[in-house]
Design a protein around this motif. Sequence first.
Motif, PDB file in Angstrom:
ATOM      1  N   GLU A 186     -12.033  -6.310  -3.649  1.00  0.00           N
ATOM      2  CA  GLU A 186     -11.768  -7.233  -2.542  1.00  0.00           C
ATOM      3  C   GLU A 186     -11.032  -6.525  -1.415  1.00  0.00           C
ATOM      4  OE1 GLU A 186      -9.677 -10.596  -4.046  1.00  0.00           O
ATOM      5  OE2 GLU A 186     -11.350 -11.302  -5.293  1.00  0.00           O
ATOM      6  N   PHE A 187     -10.148  -5.622  -1.787  1.00  0.00           N
ATOM      7  CA  PHE A 187      -9.379  -4.872  -0.790  1.00  0.00           C
ATOM      8  C   PHE A 187     -10.301  -4.020   0.078  1.00  0.00           C
ATOM      9  CE2 PHE A 187      -6.699  -1.396   0.671  1.00  0.00           C
ATOM     10  CZ  PHE A 187      -5.535  -2.049   1.056  1.00  0.00           C
ATOM     11  N   ILE A 188     -11.219  -3.317  -0.564  1.00  0.00           N
ATOM     12  CA  ILE A 188     -12.159  -2.460   0.152  1.00  0.00           C
ATOM     13  C   ILE A 188     -13.070  -3.292   1.050  1.00  0.00           C
ATOM     14  CG2 ILE A 188     -14.173  -0.950  -0.171  1.00  0.00           C
ATOM     15  CD1 ILE A 188     -12.693   0.161  -2.658  1.00  0.00           C
ATOM     16  N   GLU A 225      -7.906   1.739 -11.511  1.00  0.00           N
ATOM     17  CA  GLU A 225      -7.939   0.331 -11.115  1.00  0.00           C
ATOM     18  C   GLU A 225      -7.092   0.039  -9.881  1.00  0.00           C
ATOM     19  OE1 GLU A 225      -6.519  -1.445 -14.677  1.00  0.00           O
ATOM     20  OE2 GLU A 225      -8.445  -1.318 -15.724  1.00  0.00           O
ATOM     21  N   HIS A 226      -6.388   1.081  -9.351  1.00  0.00           N
ATOM     22  CA  HIS A 226      -5.434   0.816  -8.276  1.00  0.00           C
ATOM     23  C   HIS A 226      -5.516   1.775  -7.088  1.00  0.00           C
ATOM     24  CE1 HIS A 226      -3.165  -2.336 -10.350  1.00  0.00           C
ATOM     25  NE2 HIS A 226      -3.314  -1.620 -11.459  1.00  0.00           N
ATOM     26  N   ILE A 227      -6.356   2.794  -7.151  1.00  0.00           N
ATOM     27  CA  ILE A 227      -6.374   3.800  -6.090  1.00  0.00           C
ATOM     28  C   ILE A 227      -7.513   3.535  -5.108  1.00  0.00           C
ATOM     29  CG2 ILE A 227      -6.649   6.253  -5.539  1.00  0.00           C
ATOM     30  CD1 ILE A 227      -3.987   5.539  -6.847  1.00  0.00           C
ATOM     31  N   VAL A 228      -7.193   3.611  -3.824  1.00  0.00           N
ATOM     32  CA  VAL A 228      -8.183   3.506  -2.749  1.00  0.00           C
ATOM     33  C   VAL A 228      -7.979   4.683  -1.803  1.00  0.00           C
ATOM     34  CG1 VAL A 228      -8.963   2.146  -0.755  1.00  0.00           C
ATOM     35  CG2 VAL A 228      -8.322   0.988  -2.889  1.00  0.00           C
ATOM     36  N   ASN A 229      -9.072   5.312  -1.394  1.00  0.00           N
ATOM     37  CA  ASN A 229      -9.014   6.379  -0.385  1.00  0.00           C
ATOM     38  C   ASN A 229      -9.270   5.797   0.993  1.00  0.00           C
ATOM     39  OD1 ASN A 229     -10.685   8.246  -2.828  1.00  0.00           O
ATOM     40  ND2 ASN A 229      -8.627   8.734  -2.144  1.00  0.00           N
ATOM     41  N   CYS A 238       0.854  -1.189   0.000  1.00  0.00           N
ATOM     42  CA  CYS A 238       0.000   0.000   0.000  1.00  0.00           C
ATOM     43  C   CYS A 238       0.885   1.232   0.000  1.00  0.00           C
ATOM     44  CB  CYS A 238      -0.922   0.011   1.216  1.00  0.00           C
ATOM     45  SG  CYS A 238      -1.992  -1.415   1.348  1.00  0.00           S
ATOM     46  N   ILE A 239       0.981   1.910  -1.116  1.00  0.00           N
ATOM     47  CA  ILE A 239       1.857   3.068  -1.248  1.00  0.00           C
ATOM     48  C   ILE A 239       1.022   4.330  -1.127  1.00  0.00           C
ATOM     49  CG2 ILE A 239       3.471   4.278  -2.757  1.00  0.00           C
ATOM     50  CD1 ILE A 239       4.025   1.517  -4.060  1.00  0.00           C
ATOM     51  N   LEU A 240       1.348   5.166  -0.142  1.00  0.00           N
ATOM     52  CA  LEU A 240       0.636   6.425   0.054  1.00  0.00           C
ATOM     53  C   LEU A 240       1.082   7.421  -1.015  1.00  0.00           C
ATOM     54  CD1 LEU A 240      -1.331   7.897   2.049  1.00  0.00           C
ATOM     55  CD2 LEU A 240       0.725   8.729   3.214  1.00  0.00           C
ATOM     56  N   LEU A 241       0.124   7.936  -1.798  1.00  0.00           N
ATOM     57  CA  LEU A 241       0.469   8.840  -2.884  1.00  0.00           C
ATOM     58  C   LEU A 241       0.909  10.209  -2.356  1.00  0.00           C
ATOM     59  CD1 LEU A 241      -0.786   6.635  -4.656  1.00  0.00           C
ATOM     60  CD2 LEU A 241      -1.892   8.450  -5.974  1.00  0.00           C
ATOM     61  N   ILE A 246      -4.088   5.692  -1.474  1.00  0.00           N
ATOM     62  CA  ILE A 246      -3.062   4.659  -1.513  1.00  0.00           C
ATOM     63  C   ILE A 246      -3.165   3.895  -2.825  1.00  0.00           C
ATOM     64  CG2 ILE A 246      -2.867   4.396   0.993  1.00  0.00           C
ATOM     65  CD1 ILE A 246      -4.613   1.865   0.713  1.00  0.00           C
ATOM     66  N   PHE A 247      -2.012   3.472  -3.305  1.00  0.00           N
ATOM     67  CA  PHE A 247      -1.932   2.650  -4.512  1.00  0.00           C
ATOM     68  C   PHE A 247      -1.812   1.197  -4.076  1.00  0.00           C
ATOM     69  CE2 PHE A 247       0.158   0.348  -7.872  1.00  0.00           C
ATOM     70  CZ  PHE A 247      -0.338   0.889  -9.036  1.00  0.00           C
ATOM     71  N   VAL A 248      -2.732   0.355  -4.554  1.00  0.00           N
ATOM     72  CA  VAL A 248      -2.703  -1.069  -4.204  1.00  0.00           C
ATOM     73  C   VAL A 248      -2.564  -1.891  -5.475  1.00  0.00           C
ATOM     74  CG1 VAL A 248      -4.062  -0.727  -2.107  1.00  0.00           C
ATOM     75  CG2 VAL A 248      -5.224  -1.275  -4.241  1.00  0.00           C
ATOM     76  N   ASN A 249      -1.845  -2.998  -5.361  1.00  0.00           N
ATOM     77  CA  ASN A 249      -1.599  -3.842  -6.530  1.00  0.00           C
ATOM     78  C   ASN A 249      -2.665  -4.903  -6.745  1.00  0.00           C
ATOM     79  OD1 ASN A 249       0.915  -2.831  -7.598  1.00  0.00           O
ATOM     80  ND2 ASN A 249       1.869  -3.570  -5.708  1.00  0.00           N
ATOM     81  N   GLU A 250      -3.480  -5.139  -5.734  1.00  0.00           N
ATOM     82  CA  GLU A 250      -4.447  -6.230  -5.827  1.00  0.00           C
ATOM     83  C   GLU A 250      -5.828  -5.735  -6.225  1.00  0.00           C
ATOM     84  OE1 GLU A 250      -5.364  -7.343  -1.445  1.00  0.00           O
ATOM     85  OE2 GLU A 250      -3.315  -6.621  -1.559  1.00  0.00           O
TER      86      GLU A 250
END
Length: 390
Positions: free
Chosen positions: A319-321, A360-364, A293-296, A311-315
């Motif tokens: 499912e992550f959320i 496809e990769h960003i989550v708040n 999880c990389i914080l932008l 955050i940038f997630v690879n998965e």
Amino acid sequence: MGKFIPLSIPNFEGNERKYVDQAVDEGWVSTGGAFINTLEANMTEFLEANGVAACQSGTAALHLSLIECGITPDDMVIVPTLTFIAAVNPVRYQFAEPVFMDCDDSLCLDPVKLKRFCEEECHIEEDGNRVKLIHNGTRKHVKALVVVHVFGNMADMEAIMDIADKYGLYVIEDATEALGTYYTEGKYAGKYAGTIGHFGAYSFNGNKIITTGGGGAVTASSKEKVDHIRYLSTQAKDDPHYYIHNEVGYNYRMTNVQAAIGVAQLEELDEFILRKNSNYEYYKELLKDNENCILLPFRDGVSSNKWFYSIFVNENVKEFITSLEDKGVQSRAIWGLIHEQVPYRNCIAYQIEKAKYYSEHIVNIPCSTNLSKEDIEYVSECLKLGRIYA
């Protein structure tokens, strides 16, 4: 019920109740009253702007800006595809055609592709003293550009304004997520988001850094334009006593009760920005070794309000959320790309690449101003292994 950390909730710890009670006691609860004037004056001073017109929402602010630009069905308006759809819908309210642009790594509109589009897909025609940018395929006039300062990050306004000046484009800054963000370096050092282009739109929705429950505001490059927008927002009423209207107006005015909340919230804005920045730095420290999880980051040379943390997630984002939700941590995906939405699938989308990738990769993650250190530590622990298993 177990632990629950919401994504972004309002913070009422100042004079909100006092001012609302005052508005109610005085009987001024609708679209007139002293708090509206006070909010406009205080925002004008804070932003060092030419004036502010309070209105019903950020969407209304954008629509009024487009009207003031003179947008018609014969025009095109360049818009980002990676944003909330409210930034684009007002273009359709004017029956104009949006042209969708890609983002850069800041998640904001990409000036490199903007320049390329203007150079390769359009040509210049002279119209008196004004330059007109004409789209080669449709022959429509590309008249304006909507720039969104995504999540409190500032777009590259130096590059964007240079392009806009060359091609005669009106620039509408969607600063609905960026109240209090400003440049610290460069040509626009000291200038706030929303005060660089020809118009600036702000939102006071419940999840914004300050709220009026629902509401917005507009700035413009001249006091005369702000005054005209305020006039349009109140049904274009030409006489205070008689029902005379010389233009088509709109029911877009903020109420005095909303403005009462806004005046109190604006008093807290500097403190809220300090907390947003402090909490971001704490997340940054806790997540620095987390490769899942990389914080932008935010743009260099900018003091950001850091409204939302990304955050940038690879998965798999869905499912992550869901896995975060199972742990009591509310999060959200970034928006679905607007050019892929049903109402806009037939519009021009110019070289969309990074927007698709980031969507496809960003989550708040939780970012409220009342987050405790313990809350941030808990969220960071939940993020440690990426996808969280029960």
